[in-house]
Write a protein that holds these residues in place. Structure first.
Motif: not given
Length: 375
Positions: A335-364
């Motif tokens: 449950a700690m993974g998505m808290t503001e105090e841990l960096s993991v949740g912030h990295f998760f959000k960035r990695l999620t956004a990267i999946q869609y920047e400059w096109g999706t995996a399906d598109g490529h």
């Protein structure tokens, strides 16, 4: 793959890593992203004046250091590991790349500004019905006397709220290709709806209603920007692939470290074989992403079809790895993974956004299939 850095490249990596460790704390950067201007101008100018990364991959003619794609990879990976929100890819990779290929007095002046940290660019290319196709553009540019007049709308313009210059794609009646214009974000006729993305970046929707520009605002020739836009897309994919690698290295290291410390039933959870298997899977996905990021970096100077194949493969590989590492890291932290105090949740959000920047995996995947079709 043999990918050895030169002594100068190792120094660049170490200098930037040390700077970010000392000056770019997660708590401070997240607070800056959510308040005020939404970024840290002092850090940006330090990138230019103290570390020199804004010109590291640009030619010496514009005040740069004469580096290239490998320097960009090194920088982007380090920025990814520190979750830097300042618009390096948008300005130094995409914006400067477009300006350098366009040439001309205005472009050269702006390139000097990029290196010094005074110019920040944002590419306004996507539109509401374009999906991720940069060539589906309905925005128009028409001549009225000695001026250009732009009409249209753009969506998800990353870095637009903090940009000093917008690079806007449009179609000129009577020409087949795209044209590229330099636009002042504060020009009359521009309506900007700014917002913050899930990964703490600044973005905006733009409406251009009769925006009047001087004749010199056109970069390059009329209808001649298509190839440059395609190159910018592939260069951006290479850069965010490297950024993702930096983020995923950090995520994996923190997950393994947590598993060694967190105890259950009197023993570290890292001793559980099932969790070891999951962390091994994370490591394997990361290594594949590393290889894909290195490959596309080395292919940026290849002929267009080969370059785009490598970019498409990198986008698919990195998107898959980003999804798995982000999700596994959160789950293994509990449950700690998505808290503001841990960096993991912030990295998760960035990695999620990267999946869609400059096109999706399906598109490529579809793009790769077309480029490898022998018929």
């Amino acid at each position: 793959m043999d990918f050895e850095y030169t002594a100068e490249q190792q120094l660049l990596r170490d200098t930037l890593t040390d700077f970010l460790t000392a000056r770019y704390g997660l708590e401070e950067s997240r607070a800056a992203a959510r308040t005020g201007a939404g970024w840290q101008p002092k850090i940006w100018h330090a990138f230019a004046e103290e570390v020199g990364i804004l010109g590291a991959s640009l030619p010496e003619d514009f005040g740069g250091s004469g580096g290239g794609p490998v320097e960009t990879l090194i920088i982007a990976e380090a920025l990814g590991a520190a979750l830097v929100v300042e618009p390096f890819v948008d300005t130094v990779v995409v914006g400067a790349g477009l300006l350098r290929r366009a040439g001309g007095e205005l472009a050269e002046s702006l390139l000097h500004g990029v290196v010094s940290g005074e110019v920040i660019t944002a590419l306004a290319a996507l539109e509401a019905d374009s999906g991720y196709d940069l060539h589906r553009v309905g925005t128009t540019a028409r001549r009225v006397g000695e001026e250009w007049v732009l009409d249209g709308a753009k969506v998800v313009v990353i870095a637009a709220p903090i940009a000093t210059h917008l690079l806007v794609t449009a179609r000129i009646p009577g020409t087949e290709g795209l044209s590229l214009f330099v636009v002042d974000p504060g020009a009359a006729g521009i309506t900007m709806h700014a917002y913050r993305t899930i990964d703490e970046r600044q973005a905006a929707e733009l409406v251009l209603d009769g925006v009047r520009l001087p004749a010199g605002a056109l970069l390059g020739s009329e209808g001649g920007a298509d190839d440059s836009i395609d190159t910018a897309r592939d260069e951006a994919i290479a850069a965010i692939a490297a950024e993702a690698v930096g983020a995923m290295r950090r995520v994996l290291a923190e997950t393994v470290g947590y598993a060694k410390q967190r105890q259950q039933f009197g023993v570290p959870i890292a001793s559980f074989q099932a969790l070891q298997h999951r962390m091994v899977d994370m490591h394997l996905e990361l290594e594949q992403a590393v290889a894909a990021a290195y490959l596309v970096t080395l292919k940026l100077g290849a002929e267009p079809a080969e370059r785009t194949r490598a970019a498409a493969a990198a986008k698919v590989t990195v998107a898959r790895a980003a999804r798995l590492l982000g999700q596994e890291a959160v789950q293994l932290h509990g449950a700690m993974g998505m808290t503001e105090e841990l960096s993991v949740g912030h990295f998760f959000k960035r990695l999620t956004a990267i999946q869609y920047e400059w096109g999706t995996a399906d598109g490529h995947t579809a793009r790769y299939a077309v480029l490898t079709d022998p018929r």
